[in-house]
Design a protein around this motif. Structure first.
Motif, PDB file in Angstrom:
ATOM      1  N   ARG A 116      -7.504 -12.225   4.663  1.00  0.00           N
ATOM      2  CA  ARG A 116      -8.448 -11.362   3.944  1.00  0.00           C
ATOM      3  C   ARG A 116      -8.938 -10.210   4.826  1.00  0.00           C
ATOM      4  N   ARG A 117      -9.435  -9.163   4.166  1.00  0.00           N
ATOM      5  CA  ARG A 117     -10.082  -8.012   4.788  1.00  0.00           C
ATOM      6  C   ARG A 117      -9.162  -7.155   5.656  1.00  0.00           C
ATOM      7  N   GLY A 118      -7.867  -7.210   5.367  1.00  0.00           N
ATOM      8  CA  GLY A 118      -6.923  -6.366   6.093  1.00  0.00           C
ATOM      9  C   GLY A 118      -6.125  -5.456   5.191  1.00  0.00           C
ATOM     10  N   GLY A 119      -6.466  -5.414   3.911  1.00  0.00           N
ATOM     11  CA  GLY A 119      -5.756  -4.563   2.961  1.00  0.00           C
ATOM     12  C   GLY A 119      -4.698  -5.282   2.138  1.00  0.00           C
ATOM     13  N   LEU A 120      -4.417  -6.541   2.469  1.00  0.00           N
ATOM     14  CA  LEU A 120      -3.382  -7.271   1.741  1.00  0.00           C
ATOM     15  C   LEU A 120      -3.776  -7.509   0.283  1.00  0.00           C
ATOM     16  N   GLY A 121      -5.030  -7.841   0.039  1.00  0.00           N
ATOM     17  CA  GLY A 121      -5.483  -8.060  -1.331  1.00  0.00           C
ATOM     18  C   GLY A 121      -5.323  -6.815  -2.186  1.00  0.00           C
ATOM     19  N   ALA A 122      -5.691  -5.667  -1.633  1.00  0.00           N
ATOM     20  CA  ALA A 122      -5.531  -4.401  -2.352  1.00  0.00           C
ATOM     21  C   ALA A 122      -4.052  -4.128  -2.632  1.00  0.00           C
ATOM     22  N   GLU A 123      -3.190  -4.477  -1.688  1.00  0.00           N
ATOM     23  CA  GLU A 123      -1.749  -4.293  -1.876  1.00  0.00           C
ATOM     24  C   GLU A 123      -1.223  -5.182  -3.004  1.00  0.00           C
ATOM     25  N   LEU A 124      -1.702  -6.416  -3.070  1.00  0.00           N
ATOM     26  CA  LEU A 124      -1.264  -7.312  -4.141  1.00  0.00           C
ATOM     27  C   LEU A 124      -1.671  -6.775  -5.505  1.00  0.00           C
ATOM     28  N   ILE A 125      -2.920  -6.309  -5.605  1.00  0.00           N
ATOM     29  CA  ILE A 125      -3.399  -5.732  -6.868  1.00  0.00           C
ATOM     30  C   ILE A 125      -2.546  -4.508  -7.229  1.00  0.00           C
ATOM     31  N   ALA A 126      -2.301  -3.640  -6.258  1.00  0.00           N
ATOM     32  CA  ALA A 126      -1.517  -2.426  -6.518  1.00  0.00           C
ATOM     33  C   ALA A 126      -0.116  -2.772  -6.994  1.00  0.00           C
ATOM     34  N   ARG A 127       0.499  -3.775  -6.394  1.00  0.00           N
ATOM     35  CA  ARG A 127       1.856  -4.156  -6.820  1.00  0.00           C
ATOM     36  C   ARG A 127       1.855  -4.765  -8.218  1.00  0.00           C
ATOM     37  N   ALA A 128       0.849  -5.575  -8.515  1.00  0.00           N
ATOM     38  CA  ALA A 128       0.753  -6.142  -9.866  1.00  0.00           C
ATOM     39  C   ALA A 128       0.544  -5.031 -10.894  1.00  0.00           C
ATOM     40  N   GLU A 129      -0.328  -4.080 -10.568  1.00  0.00           N
ATOM     41  CA  GLU A 129      -0.577  -2.968 -11.484  1.00  0.00           C
ATOM     42  C   GLU A 129       0.672  -2.120 -11.672  1.00  0.00           C
ATOM     43  N   ALA A 130       1.418  -1.880 -10.593  1.00  0.00           N
ATOM     44  CA  ALA A 130       2.655  -1.090 -10.692  1.00  0.00           C
ATOM     45  C   ALA A 130       3.664  -1.783 -11.608  1.00  0.00           C
ATOM     46  N   GLU A 131       3.802  -3.088 -11.462  1.00  0.00           N
ATOM     47  CA  GLU A 131       4.722  -3.824 -12.334  1.00  0.00           C
ATOM     48  C   GLU A 131       4.230  -3.790 -13.781  1.00  0.00           C
ATOM     49  N   ALA A 132       2.916  -3.929 -13.968  1.00  0.00           N
ATOM     50  CA  ALA A 132       2.361  -3.876 -15.323  1.00  0.00           C
ATOM     51  C   ALA A 132       2.633  -2.511 -15.965  1.00  0.00           C
ATOM     52  N   LYS A 133       2.450  -1.447 -15.205  1.00  0.00           N
ATOM     53  CA  LYS A 133       2.743  -0.103 -15.728  1.00  0.00           C
ATOM     54  C   LYS A 133       4.219   0.018 -16.088  1.00  0.00           C
ATOM     55  N   ALA A 134       5.093  -0.529 -15.235  1.00  0.00           N
ATOM     56  CA  ALA A 134       6.530  -0.492 -15.516  1.00  0.00           C
ATOM     57  C   ALA A 134       6.862  -1.253 -16.794  1.00  0.00           C
ATOM     58  N   ARG A 135       6.053  -2.240 -17.129  1.00  0.00           N
ATOM     59  CA  ARG A 135       6.240  -3.004 -18.359  1.00  0.00           C
ATOM     60  C   ARG A 135       5.568  -2.344 -19.559  1.00  0.00           C
ATOM     61  N   GLY A 136       4.954  -1.191 -19.349  1.00  0.00           N
ATOM     62  CA  GLY A 136       4.334  -0.459 -20.449  1.00  0.00           C
ATOM     63  C   GLY A 136       2.873  -0.771 -20.677  1.00  0.00           C
TER      64      GLY A 136
END
Length: 143
Positions: free
Chosen positions: A79-99
Motif C-alpha cells: 500500500r501507499r506506493g501507487g499500486l492501488g491507483a494503478e490497479l484502479i486505472a487498469r480496471a477502468e481502462a478495461e471497462a472503457k474498452a468494454r464500452g
C-alpha cells in the motif's frame, strides 16, 4: 395445478444451486426490461514475482455499461506506493474498452473512502451506522 403454497426456507448455509436459480431469474427479468447486460467478470491481480501466488488485487464485473468493483485488497506492504491507483486505472481502462460509461463501488469508513476520492470517485450515497459506529459509502465515477 396445485393450490398448495410454496414452502419458505431460512438458512445460513451457502447453496450455489439456489443462488444460481435466483441470479438467472434476475438476469432474465432484467434482460427483458433493458436488453442484454453484457455481464463479464473482471480481475486485476497482483502476483508474487517469484511464486506467482496472488497477493491482492481487484475483482468485479462489467454489466449494463458500468464497472462494478466488488472486492479490492492489497496487503499492507504493497500500500501507499501507487499500486492501488494503478490497479484502479487498469480496471477502468478495461471497462472503457468494454464500452462502459463509468464505475461504482462501496467502501466502509474504516477502509479506503479517501483513496477512492483521490481516484476521482464521488459519493452518491451512504448508510450510517453500517456497521455500528461506521458508515458504508457508495461511490461512482463517470468516464
Amino acid at each position: 395445478m396445485s393450490t398448495a403454497l410454496p414452502s419458505i426456507e431460512v438458512s445460513d448455509a451457502a447453496d450455489a444451486d439456489a443462488q444460481g436459480v435466483v441470479l438467472q431469474g434476475i438476469l432474465a427479468f432484467n434482460e427483458a426490461a433493458v436488453g442484454p447486460s453484457g455481464r463479464r467478470p473482471l480481475s486485476v491481480l497482483v502476483r508474487d514475482p517469484e511464486t506467482g501466488a496472488v497477493r491482492g488485487g481487484l475483482t468485479g464485473r462489467t454489466d449494463k455499461k458500468w464497472l462494478f468493483i466488488e472486492l479490492f485488497y492489497l496487503p499492507e506492504d504493497l500500500r501507499r506506493g501507487g499500486l492501488g491507483a494503478e490497479l484502479i486505472a487498469r480496471a477502468e481502462a478495461e471497462a472503457k474498452a468494454r464500452g462502459c460509461v463509468g464505475a461504482w463501488l462501496d467502501s466502509y469508513s474504516f477502509q479506503a473512502p479517501e483513496f477512492y476520492r483521490k481516484q476521482g470517485y464521488t459519493e452518491f450515497g451512504h448508510v450510517p451506522d453500517n456497521p455500528p459506529g461506521h458508515v458504508r459509502h457508495f461511490f461512482r465515477k463517470v468516464f
